[in-house]
Scaffold this active site. Structure first.
Site, PDB file in Angstrom:
ATOM      1  CB  SER A  66      -0.930  -0.001   1.222  1.00 58.07           C
ATOM      2  OG  SER A  66      -0.179  -0.158   2.412  1.00 58.07           O
TER       3      SER A  66
ATOM      4  CG  ASN B  26      -3.921  -4.660  12.894  1.00 60.27           C
ATOM      5  OD1 ASN B  26      -3.351  -4.515  11.812  1.00 60.27           O
ATOM      6  ND2 ASN B  26      -4.289  -5.848  13.353  1.00 60.27           N
TER       7      ASN B  26
ATOM      8  CB  THR C  35     -41.819  24.188  -8.644  1.00 57.12           C
ATOM      9  OG1 THR C  35     -42.978  24.551  -9.386  1.00 57.12           O
ATOM     10  CG2 THR C  35     -41.709  25.055  -7.409  1.00 57.12           C
ATOM     11  CG  HIS C  36     -42.825  20.699 -11.406  1.00 56.46           C
ATOM     12  ND1 HIS C  36     -43.069  19.371 -11.176  1.00 56.46           N
ATOM     13  CD2 HIS C  36     -43.510  21.377 -10.443  1.00 56.46           C
ATOM     14  CE1 HIS C  36     -43.872  19.237 -10.127  1.00 56.46           C
ATOM     15  NE2 HIS C  36     -44.151  20.446  -9.664  1.00 56.46           N
TER      16      HIS C  36
ATOM     17  CB  SER D 265     -15.341  24.157 -29.048  1.00 63.20           C
ATOM     18  OG  SER D 265     -15.278  23.356 -30.207  1.00 63.20           O
TER      19      SER D 265
ATOM     20  CE  LYS E  49     -20.356  25.011 -27.167  1.00 62.31           C
ATOM     21  NZ  LYS E  49     -20.463  23.585 -27.369  1.00 62.31           N
TER      22      LYS E  49
ATOM     23  CG  ASN F 196     -17.999  24.518 -23.987  1.00 59.58           C
ATOM     24  OD1 ASN F 196     -19.050  24.941 -24.457  1.00 59.58           O
ATOM     25  ND2 ASN F 196     -17.098  23.870 -24.700  1.00 59.58           N
TER      26      ASN F 196
ATOM     27  CD  GLU G 278     -19.953  21.187 -19.198  1.00 60.59           C
ATOM     28  OE1 GLU G 278     -20.507  20.451 -20.013  1.00 60.59           O
ATOM     29  OE2 GLU G 278     -19.062  22.001 -19.513  1.00 60.59           O
TER      30      GLU G 278
ATOM     31  CE1 TYR H 280      -6.181  -3.398   8.924  1.00 62.64           C
ATOM     32  CE2 TYR H 280      -5.305  -5.603   8.543  1.00 62.64           C
ATOM     33  CZ  TYR H 280      -5.455  -4.290   8.145  1.00 62.64           C
ATOM     34  OH  TYR H 280      -4.897  -3.872   6.971  1.00 62.64           O
TER      35      TYR H 280
ATOM     36  CD  GLN I 259      -3.000  -2.363   2.194  1.00 63.74           C
ATOM     37  OE1 GLN I 259      -2.294  -2.638   3.157  1.00 63.74           O
ATOM     38  NE2 GLN I 259      -2.765  -2.830   0.991  1.00 63.74           N
TER      39      GLN I 259
ATOM     40  CE  LYS J  71      -4.345   2.865   5.240  1.00 62.28           C
ATOM     41  NZ  LYS J  71      -5.276   1.736   5.070  1.00 62.28           N
TER      42      LYS J  71
HETATM   43  N1  ARG Z   1      -1.242  -1.243   5.332  1.00 66.54           N
HETATM   44  C1  ARG Z   1      -2.168  -1.757   6.284  1.00 66.54           C
HETATM   45  C2  ARG Z   1      -3.506  -1.053   6.128  1.00 66.54           C
HETATM   46  O1  ARG Z   1      -3.523  -0.047   5.550  1.00 66.54           O
HETATM   47  C3  ARG Z   1      -1.668  -1.525   7.676  1.00 66.54           C
HETATM   48  C4  ARG Z   1      -2.195  -2.498   8.655  1.00 66.54           C
HETATM   49  C5  ARG Z   1      -1.662  -3.830   8.354  1.00 66.54           C
HETATM   50  N2  ARG Z   1      -2.012  -4.782   9.361  1.00 66.54           N
HETATM   51  C6  ARG Z   1      -1.920  -6.085   9.145  1.00 66.54           C
HETATM   52  N3  ARG Z   1      -2.298  -6.832  10.110  1.00 66.54           N
HETATM   53  N4  ARG Z   1      -1.507  -6.594   7.998  1.00 66.54           N
HETATM   54  O2  ARG Z   1      -4.511  -1.523   6.568  1.00 66.54           O
END
Ligand code: ARG
Length: 465
Positions: free
Chosen positions: A22, A109, A154-155, A276, A282, A284, A289, A316, A321, A324
């Site tokens: 990650s 964790n 309205t509408h 455009s 144009k 825009n 948008e 956990y 993961q 994020k």
């Molecule tokens: N990279 C992990 C996450 O974002 C960190 C926690 C990992 N914990 C584990 N028991 N593998 O969740």
């Protein structure tokens, strides 16, 4: 060898490394991760798990790493998996074996949950600031447009006359609720899970109160299983951000419609429009948008996170993961959208004459004509029917209600007198709606005042904190 490699006799498949690493996205938590580790090490020092020199070495080393990352001197490694193990690996390279004591009484964790909350708290404050800037922009437009009459719909059909100020203040209310939601979500984000360990706390006598103080959390989590597996705060922010995006998207939709040749209510500044490649004429409304379009990904992140969490047994699970990227993209998208919509709105030109012209067409004062009769004692339902017939008559005659002569009025009801013209004048229509929350100029000014005070309060509050 991997930091967890002790019980393994074989290295990971490179595919596996790529799949579960990650670091490519959680590296943005480096500051929070290091701050969390400094607090944890300091606390371990205070309870005697680390001696003074070990604590100092670890804390100095971590501070050093933070400086190096800030200076762009560090390259993270995918092999080290995530930000937590990258920092620990770099620390070990820097200060040697003593670094290996840092993870005492801690798990990734509770570490990742702490990092994300620290990060989230900062993001909430930034989003709050951007919302208050947007409210200020809307307020500025309202202040100079309390008498800018436009049709209310309205509408998508013309309904009753309002003012542009009244319309802008409707969005102010939406964004004020959004602001409140963030303030509220912040309280639950502000709870420290560090000390929950992997799932069942730790056998070390951690001083969680000290870590809480060092990391400036308001409270500590009360159940270690919940501490590591709670991601409600992610969902709450994604939900609050979804509502922000929904409001921004509705506002954007109005901007898009208002800037069409058919409406011409506003003209966007060139700086926030695009052309455009083929059609030379144009101009825009891309900003609006894109905001409308980007709302989709934020809603998607909310549903994605809920779905990711819904089947997870305690505590956990690696599924988490996945929180994020959704969280980061949500706050990035909301911040970018809020940042650009303010100057786009602040620089747009309001075509007051077009708004008034359109408000004067489409019988937006028909309710007022019915109210006129109702105030003379005719039951409203009957009055409604009389005016309905008059509207049909006007449509046949191609005229508006104020273009009818008094004689014509009298054909529909004897109750009509000369003062009907005053009663259906658009300014009267607006100002007679002086009920709290109505479009009457004085009423909208009262609302503007209230919001001005509120803005002052929250801006002061932020300075004190
Ligand atoms: N990279 C992990 C996450 O974002 C960190 C926690 C990992 N914990 C584990 N028991 N593998 O969740």
């Amino acid at each position: 060898m991997k930091l967890w490699g002790g019980r393994f006799s074989k290295d990971s498949d490179p595919l596996m490394e790529d799949f579960h690493s990650s670091i490519s996205f959680d590296k943005r938590l480096y500051r929070e991760d290091i701050e969390g580790s400094i607090a944890h090490a300091t606390m371990l020092g205070s309870i005697g798990v680390l001696d003074i020199s070990e604590t100092k070495k670890i804390v100095d080393g971590l501070k050093n790493i933070l400086e190096d990352i800030d200076a762009g001197k560090i390259e993270f490694s995918q092999r080290a998996e995530d930000i937590h193990m990258n920092v620990e690996t770099i620390l070990t390279e820097k200060i040697g074996v003593v670094a290996k004591k840092l993870h005492t009484g801690r798990s990734r964790n509770d570490q990742v949950a702490t990092d994300l909350r620290l990060y989230g708290k900062k993001e909430i404050i930034l989003i709050e600031e951007l919302i208050s800037n947007l409210i200020q922009t809307l307020l500025d437009i309202a202040i100079i447009n309390t008498d800018t009459i436009m049709p209310g719909y309205t509408h998508m059909q013309k309904a009753q006359p309002i003012t542009l100020a009244h319309h802008m203040m409707a969005y102010v209310e939406m964004f004020r609720r959004d602001y409140d939601r963030l303030v509220d979500a912040y309280k639950r984000m502000d709870v420290m899970p560090l000390g929950s360990g992997a799932l069942a706390g730790t056998t070390f006598p951690l001083d969680r109160e000290l870590t809480r103080k060092l990391l400036d959390f308001s409270d500590i989590s009360q159940n270690s299983l919940d501490g590591v597996s709670d991601r409600d705060y992610v969902v709450e922010i994604e939900s609050a951000c979804s509502l922000i995006m929904m409001h921004l998207s509705r506002l954007s939709e109005e901007i898009i419609i208002w800037s069409t040749d058919e409406f011409k209510f506003i003209t966007l500044d060139d700086a926030y429009s695009t052309g455009s490649s083929i059609m030379p004429q144009k101009k825009n409304p891309d900003v609006a948008e894109l905001i409308r379009g980007k709302s989709g990904r934020v809603f998607g992140h909310l549903v994605g996170s809920l779905t990711m969490l819904k089947g997870l047994p305690l505590a956990y699970n690696k599924d988490m993961q996945e929180d994020k990227e959704a969280f980061f993209d949500t706050v990035d998208t909301v911040k970018k959208s809020l940042l650009i919509i303010s100057p786009m709105l602040g620089t747009m030109k309001v075509n007051k004459d077009k708004m008034l012209y359109q408000a004067a067409r489409g019988f937006t004062n028909a309710t007022d004509a019915a109210d006129y009769l109702a105030k003379k004692g005719i039951p409203f339902r009957e009055a409604h029917s009389v005016i309905g017939k008059m509207v049909t008559y006007c449509l046949d005659e191609s005229k508006s209600l104020d273009e009818m002569t008094l004689e014509e009025y009298k054909k529909f009801s004897d109750y009509f007198e000369k003062d009907i013209y005053q009663a259906i004048d658009l300014i009267t229509c607006v100002n007679d709606r002086s009920v709290t929350g109505g479009p009457a100029i004085e009423e909208v000014k009262r609302h503007i005042n209230k919001i001005n005070n509120w803005l002052e309060e929250i801006n002061n509050g932020r300075n004190i904190n």
